[in-house]
Design an enzyme around this catalytic site. Sequence first.
Site, PDB file in Angstrom:
ATOM      1  CE  LYS A   1      39.302  36.402  42.198  1.00 20.49           C
ATOM      2  NZ  LYS A   1      37.875  36.324  41.923  1.00 20.49           N
TER       3      LYS A   1
ATOM      4  CB  THR B   1      36.569  32.686  40.813  1.00 19.00           C
ATOM      5  OG1 THR B   1      36.724  34.097  40.945  1.00 19.00           O
ATOM      6  CG2 THR B   1      37.851  32.004  41.268  1.00 19.00           C
TER       7      THR B   1
ATOM      8  CE  LYS C   1      34.817  28.392  44.834  1.00 21.07           C
ATOM      9  NZ  LYS C   1      34.001  29.405  44.148  1.00 21.07           N
TER      10      LYS C   1
END
Lengths: 294, 294, 294, 294
Positions: free
Chosen positions: C171, C95, C241
């Site tokens: 995503k 990711t 994050k």
Amino acid sequence: MKVGFIGIGRMGAAMADRILGAGHDIGVYNRTPGKTDDLVKRGAKQLASASEAARYGDVLITMLENDHALSHVAHGHEGLVATLPKGGVHLAMGTHSVSLIQALTEAHEKAGQTLVSAPVLGRPPVAAAGQLGIITGGPADAVAKCQPLFEAMGRRTFDGGLKPAGAAAAKIANNFVLVCAIEALSEGFALAEKSGVAPSNFLEVLTDGLFASPAYKIYGKLIVEQGYLGEPGFAAVTGLKDVNLALAAGDAVSVPLPSGNVCRDRLLSAVARGDGQRDWSVLALEQKRASGMA
Amino acid sequence: MKVGFIGIGRMGAAMADRILGAGHDIGVYNRTPGKTDDLVKRGAKQLASASEAARYGDVLITMLENDHALSHVAHGHEGLVATLPKGGVHLAMGTHSVSLIQALTEAHEKAGQTLVSAPVLGRPPVAAAGQLGIITGGPADAVAKCQPLFEAMGRRTFDGGLKPAGAAAAKIANNFVLVCAIEALSEGFALAEKSGVAPSNFLEVLTDGLFASPAYKIYGKLIVEQGYLGEPGFAAVTGLKDVNLALAAGDAVSVPLPSGNVCRDRLLSAVARGDGQRDWSVLALEQKRASGMA
Amino acid sequence: MKVGFIGIGRMGAAMADRILGAGHDIGVYNRTPGKTDDLVKRGAKQLASASEAARYGDVLITMLENDHALSHVAHGHEGLVATLPKGGVHLAMGTHSVSLIQALTEAHEKAGQTLVSAPVLGRPPVAAAGQLGIITGGPADAVAKCQPLFEAMGRRTFDGGLKPAGAAAAKIANNFVLVCAIEALSEGFALAEKSGVAPSNFLEVLTDGLFASPAYKIYGKLIVEQGYLGEPGFAAVTGLKDVNLALAAGDAVSVPLPSGNVCRDRLLSAVARGDGQRDWSVLALEQKRASGMA
Amino acid sequence: MKVGFIGIGRMGAAMADRILGAGHDIGVYNRTPGKTDDLVKRGAKQLASASEAARYGDVLITMLENDHALSHVAHGHEGLVATLPKGGVHLAMGTHSVSLIQALTEAHEKAGQTLVSAPVLGRPPVAAAGQLGIITGGPADAVAKCQPLFEAMGRRTFDGGLKPAGAAAAKIANNFVLVCAIEALSEGFALAEKSGVAPSNFLEVLTDGLFASPAYKIYGKLIVEQGYLGEPGFAAVTGLKDVNLALAAGDAVSVPLPSGNVCRDRLLSAVARGDGQRDWSVLALEQKRASGMA
């Protein structure tokens, strides 16, 4: 000029005293008795009810703490709308919601009376010195009729337009800009302090230039010195009420106020944590909590 | 005093000129040639590279537009860290991120050099008049060494602490408080206007008292007169960069800045709608759009 | 098919094992040695460096934890861009930020190579069972080339478009919708509980109907049972994050994400108060704190 | 069982019909006449006023659209509080504010009556099928007394506690979680789409796994197909009313709801731009506007 005056709190007492001092004939009424004694000693006439005040003079002034108090005195059998003479002027000087002022405008109109909204800028000492700023809203002739009273109480007037609700909104928007400034200061100070800058130095940076104004100096100092832990100047719960007035005013005209949401949430948290009676600069404490600094 | 100076844009040119005028020996370098011509005519020495500037004097000043430019000139074989003499002082006067200043502090320390961060408050005309506000951050002796330069360029200094990153944060926080004020004004004006109050009257209410400061007068006027449709003083994209610097600085020390989020989103929308090059008071236009007024 | 694989963490190990199990020839490399031992025992080839992996097969897979790790391995003299054969495919399955994927797309293109971005949905046990959801982004022929690998690792693929950055964004947006749901749950539960409703009953209300899905069942249970005080499934710092990736992705295409701001601020507060390593459902604890309930 | 029923709108009609079908003796009243005709044909007794309904049976059900309607019917000379027999049960099944339910609880108590709050989950077709979810709040014996009615109307009950206001809060909080989900979806879709991902593909990503629930499938589809431009299922103004109920409920117990602020502002903008009568998934259109996509 003959004036009825309802609401002799700290602000009302100072304002009524100025009117008296300017030579007008004033009749005063307060729900809690005793508050009018000083004024009566100095020549005001003691009135026994709101309806007596409504019938007393050419203009009826109300200076009440919130919507509930004004609504209570305005409606019902012996309320202001029912008892103010036809052609009479109700000069509402408290800070009230746009919706109440709107509703009252219509009720008075229907009864052949006129509402003038004239919320004020300034605390009791400013009122005592006759230095209030006064935002006026209402039909031009009715506002003109009140002019001698504005001169007795205020430093100057601001034209809030021909609709009473406009003046109410202007006062609410002014307080809104203030609470946003306090919140922004709270955030800025937390950022500066946690980054290693002494808060007093950051205050100098701000108020030396762009922000050399009372709002930033007063509230910057309260934040730097954690004055919110001491005697409150303006309680967080009252601040929350004011923010809610702004959000409700925004709702009434479909204006989102995202900065206001931020202030509302911080004040709600302050209340939730038991700090509702602290000065509303307690926003800075809330910001510190959210930053792990308190 | 002998000084190297990198970055001769509008701000840099005015600042270098003040240093020259104070009798110091200054060598100047700018990536785009030609910008240094005027200074050279008036006695500055033309330098051919950043590394020449690094080696030129007792102090090396950088006045660069953003992190990318400073990072580019600082690193690599011929970069400032590699070429500044041991014991040298790098005086970074641009507005940079806390993380870059932090990283550069460490890199210089490791190389036996010292970074002083000294971001400035004021636009080019203020710089030309030697009236900048200067926030200093760094070890006391290194800051003291730069004092004659601060005196040449500025009206006064503000103590931003012993860490260069602190001064960077203070400048960022100052701009943050400003953008929040512009946003709050934008919201307040929309509320007042849609409630029937003339914007110019609301501006009087605000700036006559609590908010009688340059920030509110200047930006209030821009909003009332829709000045954001004209020549930009400070572009929305640059404002967005500054808000992002604040949010990143908050991230670095775990300080949430909810009012900053509001400003960021409005500026992002402005950019998304093609208004990125307008003055950042275009926040008021975004607020009007969200309120169905534009 | 011959495949190089970089990044043998918990996810990477399970994915590489699936590829091995499907009969492909796989060479593995991990910066920290030892992690590859099990795979090597089962037939994978041990590789000594990222560049060896880049040169090993038809496709090079990276499954790295964050941007920093991918950036580190991609650039430089012996980096992937420099060492992947012309015509080679780099299949990035971690990711990553839209901006890194965008930059890497361009770097590979310039070097005559192709980047396919294929972030996955699912935790290690799901990966071990070959049941991942895989979002693919990249040129059709390169994606087709990777198809046998997707079949070995996943339950199904989702078409994320012809640009690798799109799949990365999808995503990120998926995780974004999830964190917003956890935050909304946190707020809803605080409101219900403080209003006198048992949290477990409110969970039933939600998940019996409209929200009968894993996200609400899993996170609702974590909130009701204060599971965030126990073993973390997904740490708050990692969640922060991810939210920052979403906000940065929004920044890249000028899309404000106001709900994301709310999540970011709550997670920042969690980190500020020392809860960064707790499960990100600690959002509910932050909400309770802000509500004076904890 | 003998039941009075006030409020024969689309929901009320379906619910009253279920009660009739279960063999109870029901008397119906609706302010606007005509709406009760079908029920009367099938055996319900036509009542002429709210007070007649109050006096009709063992339990009085109200199913009214909003606070104003319930407040209107409850108070005054011929209102429910004045006319419900001592020991009677008022079963309020509409979605009402916590503060009204709280005030009504006290008023009924004072009059020797009992309020049970039992807001429902489900649209008219669900009500017609007797498949509603019903959240009950009130004293155990009063709730038990209503049980046969719940069985006639609902699929199941959820225990909202012993305070009527709790059940009201639970319903409000459920709707709150839903509007937050729609807003998060709106933001996620904007991010995905502007990053180059086909919305229908992103919908698959979401609803294939974590979000495989009616809320996400229904509203995801509405967003992908821009269903908000067609026939509204639930109007934005009604959604705004619900969000305001949630914020007011939060205010009552000092619970900030930051995600709710976001929804409120977007819905306010929708109303400001003339989209108040569109389906509340118009949140997605607002998000697109803020992203420069519409």
